[in-house]
Scaffold this motif. Structure first.
Motif, short mmCIF file in Angstrom:
data_model
loop_
_atom_site.label_atom_id
_atom_site.label_comp_id
_atom_site.label_asym_id
_atom_site.label_seq_id
_atom_site.Cartn_x
_atom_site.Cartn_y
_atom_site.Cartn_z
N VAL A 1 0.82 -1.20 0.00
CA VAL A 1 0.00 0.00 0.00
C VAL A 1 0.86 1.26 0.00
O VAL A 1 0.43 2.32 -0.47
CB VAL A 1 -0.96 0.00 1.21
N LEU B 1 2.23 3.84 -4.13
CA LEU B 1 2.02 5.29 -4.19
C LEU B 1 2.96 5.96 -5.19
O LEU B 1 2.70 7.07 -5.64
CB LEU B 1 2.21 5.90 -2.79
N SER C 1 -2.20 8.12 -8.48
CA SER C 1 -3.58 7.68 -8.33
C SER C 1 -3.83 6.30 -8.90
O SER C 1 -4.77 5.62 -8.51
CB SER C 1 -4.53 8.69 -8.99
N LEU D 1 -3.19 2.43 -6.35
CA LEU D 1 -4.12 1.60 -5.59
C LEU D 1 -4.94 0.71 -6.52
O LEU D 1 -5.31 -0.41 -6.14
CB LEU D 1 -5.04 2.49 -4.74
N GLU D 2 -5.21 1.19 -7.74
CA GLU D 2 -5.91 0.35 -8.71
C GLU D 2 -5.03 -0.83 -9.11
O GLU D 2 -5.52 -1.95 -9.27
CB GLU D 2 -6.29 1.17 -9.94
N LYS E 1 -2.69 -2.19 -7.24
CA LYS E 1 -2.66 -3.07 -6.07
C LYS E 1 -3.88 -3.98 -6.04
O LYS E 1 -3.78 -5.18 -5.74
CB LYS E 1 -2.59 -2.24 -4.79
N GLU F 1 -1.53 -9.78 -4.55
CA GLU F 1 -0.75 -9.26 -3.42
C GLU F 1 -0.44 -10.38 -2.43
O GLU F 1 -1.28 -11.22 -2.14
CB GLU F 1 -1.50 -8.13 -2.73
#
Length: 433
Positions: A388, A392, A396, A399-400, A402, A407
């Motif tokens: 997480v 970054l 933006s 997170l999409e 991830k 994971e």
């Protein structure tokens, strides 16, 4: 050449490939030299037939009940190109330069090329010995992952921000109909034609002037997640031909110092010309020199060490379909031993508070999560940076990514099925301050 003649040529090349056990590219090159009448379109079409056959070798052999080159090519036409029996019969009609007409057994098999009762490794088109390994990573989804790996790959480009902007490069290459990448802001994707023929990119002005490099989006993302900081000290420990070195330099805006090293000086040969073309000024190439430790002065000084580890390459099967049938269990054991050694070596260069970015183009836990778990047991002053935080670096879109990737506590695994990229594993490890 007629489509039937191209089919015969593909069978001929695959016969040579089976007899001499060598890379498909070598057999194709030899065929082209001895058949100079074949134009570039013919050679591209024949290569497409061969690589599509290698992509779907297991399922084609299952459908045809045989693994001879003719059977594999005919089976591929059904399972990969979705041709019906009548269409295949028109190609294999026994006319001049065409394959011999279908036998009754071939007709029966091609009339109903079902894989419903096939084993997972057949449906997914990979070697049987790899099934437990892929099951460990993907479970019941391994068939779908294998099928995605058996598809054709697009041509991905990375915009070199030291020489151009994504907007300007998109305009310069508009005649190739590039599309922006899904994840990386540096990616342009060119979809290939029905036969998989790529445009002559190296002749384009944008390439000659260093504005773009050929690089899969997954590879680009791996370098971005490593998050090199302009002005910092970075070591690319397994630099090879320099693909990620070039990207790291651009991400650092030519500021700071980037050291490029590889244990095999032959792999470093292309890097010098590539650095010049890409307008890179902050890279120092440290080639091996016999028994000398050419990196000794870097110990404990690096903010970031990138370990783009040698691996089985299972994540690149879309681009190297013949390679997936050549990899053997012994190669996996050899690679995992190398990876552990390289990771341990990387640790000696990391300053307190510095990081290691471990990257493979493998889908196997043996080369990915297991390597990280083993490293952490041997080096208690390192810890995994949570995904997480790592994502970054993509802004933006991170997170999409991830959410789309697979994971684990050790890192992120991108795959063709999940992220539309080649298969790449990325883990970032931080040393205690």
């Amino acid at each position: 050449m007629t489509p039937s003649a191209r089919l015969s040529a593909a069978i001929e090349v695959l016969t040579d490939l089976a007899a001499r056990r060598r890379p498909a590219g070598d057999s194709l090159k030899d065929w082209g030299l001895s058949h100079r009448f074949a134009g570039s379109g013919d050679r591209a079409a024949i290569a497409g037939l061969i690589f599509d056959t290698l992509r779907r070798r297991a399922s084609s052999a299952y459908v045809m009940g045989a693994d001879e080159p003719r059977a594999l090519v005919l089976g591929m036409l059904a399972v990969m190109r979705n041709l019906d029996l009548a269409a295949i019969e028109r190609l294999a009609d026994g006319s001049r330069f065409a394959p011999a007409p279908l036998s009754e057994d071939e007709r029966t098999r091609l009339a109903d090329p079902s894989l419903e009762k096939a084993a997972p490794w057949v449906k997914g088109d990979y070697s049987q010995w790899l099934d437990p390994h892929l099951n460990r990573t993907f479970g019941e989804e391994r068939v779908e992952e294998g099928r995605a790996l058996a598809a054709r790959a697009p041509l991905d480009l990375r915009v070199n921000t030291l020489a151009a902007t994504p907007e300007a490069t998109l305009q310069d290459l508009a005649h190739l109909s590039p599309e922006p990448g899904r994840w990386s802001p540096l990616t342009m994707r060119i979809l290939l034609d029905a036969e998989g023929k790529a445009p002559p990119l190296t002749s384009e002005t944008a390439f000659v002037k260093g504005a773009v490099e050929v690089q899969d989006e997954g590879s680009q993302i791996a370098a971005i997640l490593a998050a090199p900081i302009p002005g910092s000290q970075v070591l690319d420990l397994c630099a090879g031909a320099g693909g990620k070195t070039l990207e790291l330099a651009a991400l650092m805006d030519n500021k700071g110092q980037l050291y490029a090293h590889d244990s095999d000086i032959r792999r470093l040969k292309p890097i010098h010309e590539r650095l010049q073309r890409a307008h890179v000024r902050n890279v120092q190439v440290r080639a091996p020199r016999g028994a000398a430790d050419v990196l000794e002065d870097l110990e404990g000084r690096m903010d970031l060490v990138l370990v783009d580890a040698p691996c089985t390459g299972t994540g690149t099967w879309r681009r190297n379909p013949d390679a997936k049938w050549r990899v053997r269990p012994g190669a996996l054991a050899e690679r995992t031993a190398d990876q552990a050694k390289i990771l341990d070596d990387a640790a000696r260069f990391v300053r307190p508070g510095g990081r290691i970015a471990y990257v493979t183009c493998s889908l196997l836990d043996d080369e990915n999560g297991a390597q990280i778990r083993g490293f952490l047991e041997r080096h208690g002053d390192f810890a995994v940076v949570p995904a997480v935080e790592t994502v970054l670096a993509l802004g933006s879109r991170g997170l999409e990514l991830k959410a789309a990737a697979l994971e684990s506590p050790e890192g992120l695994l991108m795959t063709p099925r999940r992220t539309g990229t080649d298969g790449f594993f990325v883990s970032v490890l931080k040393r205690a301050a």
